[in-house]
Design an enzyme around this catalytic site. Structure first.
Site, PDB file in Angstrom:
ATOM      1  N   HIS A 178      -7.181  31.095 -31.906  1.00  0.00           N
ATOM      2  CA  HIS A 178      -7.665  30.191 -31.167  1.00  0.00           C
ATOM      3  C   HIS A 178      -6.884  28.744 -31.031  1.00  0.00           C
ATOM      4  O   HIS A 178      -7.336  27.829 -30.176  1.00  0.00           O
ATOM      5  CB  HIS A 178      -9.058  29.941 -31.621  1.00  0.00           C
ATOM      6  CG  HIS A 178      -9.962  29.454 -30.607  1.00  0.00           C
ATOM      7  ND1 HIS A 178     -11.472  29.647 -30.846  1.00  0.00           N
ATOM      8  CD2 HIS A 178      -9.836  29.458 -29.326  1.00  0.00           C
ATOM      9  CE1 HIS A 178     -12.003  29.175 -29.584  1.00  0.00           C
ATOM     10  NE2 HIS A 178     -11.053  29.152 -28.356  1.00  0.00           N
ATOM     11  N   ASP A 180     -18.442  30.535 -29.754  1.00  0.00           N
ATOM     12  CA  ASP A 180     -17.630  30.756 -31.103  1.00  0.00           C
ATOM     13  C   ASP A 180     -18.540  30.536 -32.152  1.00  0.00           C
ATOM     14  O   ASP A 180     -19.566  29.744 -32.135  1.00  0.00           O
ATOM     15  CB  ASP A 180     -16.756  29.530 -30.928  1.00  0.00           C
ATOM     16  CG  ASP A 180     -15.484  29.796 -32.070  1.00  0.00           C
ATOM     17  OD1 ASP A 180     -15.767  30.623 -33.140  1.00  0.00           O
ATOM     18  OD2 ASP A 180     -14.318  29.479 -31.659  1.00  0.00           O
ATOM     19  N   HIS A 211     -17.468  28.908 -34.863  1.00  0.00           N
ATOM     20  CA  HIS A 211     -16.916  28.052 -35.450  1.00  0.00           C
ATOM     21  C   HIS A 211     -16.852  26.831 -34.297  1.00  0.00           C
ATOM     22  O   HIS A 211     -16.756  26.964 -33.346  1.00  0.00           O
ATOM     23  CB  HIS A 211     -15.751  28.086 -36.180  1.00  0.00           C
ATOM     24  CG  HIS A 211     -15.575  29.176 -37.038  1.00  0.00           C
ATOM     25  ND1 HIS A 211     -15.181  30.663 -36.329  1.00  0.00           N
ATOM     26  CD2 HIS A 211     -15.835  29.299 -38.118  1.00  0.00           C
ATOM     27  CE1 HIS A 211     -15.422  31.321 -37.497  1.00  0.00           C
ATOM     28  NE2 HIS A 211     -15.802  30.864 -38.569  1.00  0.00           N
ATOM     29  N   ASP A 216     -14.514  24.313 -34.342  1.00  0.00           N
ATOM     30  CA  ASP A 216     -12.990  24.151 -34.390  1.00  0.00           C
ATOM     31  C   ASP A 216     -12.901  22.652 -34.077  1.00  0.00           C
ATOM     32  O   ASP A 216     -11.810  22.276 -33.139  1.00  0.00           O
ATOM     33  CB  ASP A 216     -12.239  25.075 -32.964  1.00  0.00           C
ATOM     34  CG  ASP A 216     -12.503  26.436 -33.540  1.00  0.00           C
ATOM     35  OD1 ASP A 216     -12.688  26.826 -34.836  1.00  0.00           O
ATOM     36  OD2 ASP A 216     -12.283  27.623 -32.891  1.00  0.00           O
ATOM     37  N   HIS A 223      -5.789  26.753 -35.900  1.00  0.00           N
ATOM     38  CA  HIS A 223      -6.701  27.711 -35.146  1.00  0.00           C
ATOM     39  C   HIS A 223      -8.260  26.784 -35.573  1.00  0.00           C
ATOM     40  O   HIS A 223      -9.184  27.299 -34.623  1.00  0.00           O
ATOM     41  CB  HIS A 223      -6.721  28.996 -35.424  1.00  0.00           C
ATOM     42  CG  HIS A 223      -7.307  29.381 -36.553  1.00  0.00           C
ATOM     43  ND1 HIS A 223      -8.060  30.801 -36.475  1.00  0.00           N
ATOM     44  CD2 HIS A 223      -7.698  28.929 -37.816  1.00  0.00           C
ATOM     45  CE1 HIS A 223      -8.566  30.996 -37.790  1.00  0.00           C
ATOM     46  NE2 HIS A 223      -8.355  29.908 -38.353  1.00  0.00           N
ATOM     47  N   ASP A 246     -14.055  33.078 -28.354  1.00  0.00           N
ATOM     48  CA  ASP A 246     -13.584  33.599 -29.520  1.00  0.00           C
ATOM     49  C   ASP A 246     -14.566  34.771 -29.861  1.00  0.00           C
ATOM     50  O   ASP A 246     -15.661  34.772 -29.816  1.00  0.00           O
ATOM     51  CB  ASP A 246     -13.656  32.515 -30.644  1.00  0.00           C
ATOM     52  CG  ASP A 246     -13.157  33.023 -31.877  1.00  0.00           C
ATOM     53  OD1 ASP A 246     -13.136  34.182 -32.357  1.00  0.00           O
ATOM     54  OD2 ASP A 246     -12.558  32.203 -32.694  1.00  0.00           O
ATOM     55  N   ASP A 297     -15.168  36.087 -32.546  1.00  0.00           N
ATOM     56  CA  ASP A 297     -16.039  36.001 -33.669  1.00  0.00           C
ATOM     57  C   ASP A 297     -17.299  35.336 -33.350  1.00  0.00           C
ATOM     58  O   ASP A 297     -18.254  35.170 -34.035  1.00  0.00           O
ATOM     59  CB  ASP A 297     -15.511  35.254 -34.903  1.00  0.00           C
ATOM     60  CG  ASP A 297     -15.113  33.673 -34.648  1.00  0.00           C
ATOM     61  OD1 ASP A 297     -15.725  33.271 -34.126  1.00  0.00           O
ATOM     62  OD2 ASP A 297     -14.329  33.339 -35.249  1.00  0.00           O
ATOM     63  N   GLU A 320      -8.791  35.631 -30.534  1.00  0.00           N
ATOM     64  CA  GLU A 320      -8.892  36.071 -32.020  1.00  0.00           C
ATOM     65  C   GLU A 320      -9.068  37.615 -32.038  1.00  0.00           C
ATOM     66  O   GLU A 320      -9.979  38.225 -32.934  1.00  0.00           O
ATOM     67  CB  GLU A 320      -9.924  35.573 -32.702  1.00  0.00           C
ATOM     68  CG  GLU A 320      -9.838  33.971 -32.852  1.00  0.00           C
ATOM     69  CD  GLU A 320      -8.627  33.610 -34.015  1.00  0.00           C
ATOM     70  OE1 GLU A 320      -8.227  34.587 -34.626  1.00  0.00           O
ATOM     71  OE2 GLU A 320      -8.541  32.588 -34.013  1.00  0.00           O
TER      72      GLU A 320
END
Length: 301
Positions: free
Chosen positions: A100, A123, A125, A127, A140, A228, A230, A273
């Site tokens: 990412h 996402d 996360h 980030d 990332h 992303d 994830d 990702e």
């Protein structure tokens, strides 16, 4: 979204983190049939190939805690220039990752083409780490912070301007793993977040309706989707480097993409990702391509 001229840009980057294999993500997504899927929907698709990525790994770069800093800067600068060129030609950039950290380059290439660019960050996360708050030094985990002007000067100033986006023009969807420093930054900057709590409580339809209304209130002139894999629950996307249980379902994600298609708001996108080494029979790349189908107008009937 009308029929588009889509330019696919692969970024085989694994330097923004320390798990190998995500550099094969663009190849896995192509193998899963992204070009054929979008062409079947009536879009014109041009595969621009891959950004050249350095094979040298510095790990922690000199005078900083950031991993592979110089190589990440080099790759993101090349990506930014490519994305800028594609948008200048009136084409829709679809960027395939790669980790990412590549969003630094994507947003650097997009943002001077818009007066008021919005960003959906789909996402697990946030980030939003910097060198000072990151537990790992993995870049990332920093692309949103860099894009709002926080972080190492050479990352922040790719293409010689900063910030790339306004904090109040960001909507994070699916967050469920947020570091303490990121949490403080979200509060300080007023960043809009729909965590899994809100998704569970409100439902994905309401989350997306509120997201689209938020962008309309902000009078954005374009919206970039940074997805992303994830963000989804690892039950559906096992091939990611930082899986977090309890994520968005496969069907909820399709609904989100279908609603974004109907909104006509999305002007660029990246899917990141995908790590084939960690995957099961290319399931994660298959999921990515299926979601792209929904984002670009695929429907059952």
């Amino acid at each position: 979204m009308n029929k588009l001229n889509v330019s696919i840009i692969g970024v085989p980057m694994d330097l923004g983190q320390n798990r190998r294999g995500v550099d094969m993500g663009p190849s896995a997504i192509r193998y899963a049939g992204v070009v054929e899927r979008l062409k079947a929907l009536g879009h014109t698709v041009k595969d621009e190939g891959d950004i050249l990525i350095s094979q040298t790994r510095e790990e922690k770069s000199p005078n900083t805690t950031l991993r592979n800093l110089e190589q990440v800067i080099e790759a993101n600068t090349a990506l930014a220039n490519k994305v800028h060129s594609v948008v200048t030609e009136g084409e829709f950039p679809l960027v395939l990752g790669g980790d990412h950290s590549i969003a630094i380059g994507t947003l650097a290439g997009l943002s001077d083409q818009y007066e008021n660019l919005g960003v959906i960050w789909y996402d697990a996360h946030a980030d939003l780490n910097t060198a000072e708050t990151s537990p790992s030094g993995n870049i990332h985990g920093m692309p949103l912070a860099v894009s709002i002007g926080l972080g190492h000067d050479d990352l922040v100033n790719i293409r010689d301007f900063a910030p790339k986006i306004k904090p109040e023009n960001i909507v994070i969807i699916g967050a469920r793993s947020v570091d303490p420093g990121e949490r403080e930054l979200i509060k300080e900057k007023g960043i809009k977040v729909f965590s899994m709590h809100e998704i569970d409580k409100l439902g994905m339809t309401e989350v997306m309706n509120q997201t689209m209304a938020y962008f309309l209130e902000r009078k954005v002139d374009g919206v970039h989707l940074s997805l992303d894999l994830d963000g989804l629950d690892p039950l559906y996307t096992p091939g990611v480097g930082t899986p977090v249980p309890g994520g968005i379902s496969y069907r909820e994600s399709h609904l989100a993409m279908e609603m974004l298609y109907s909104s006509h708001l999305i002007t660029s996108a990246e899917f990141v990702e995908v790590n084939p080494i960690l995957d099961e029979k290319n399931r994660t790349a298959d999921a990515a391509v299926a979601l792209m189908g929904s984002l670009f107008g695929e429907s059952l009937i």
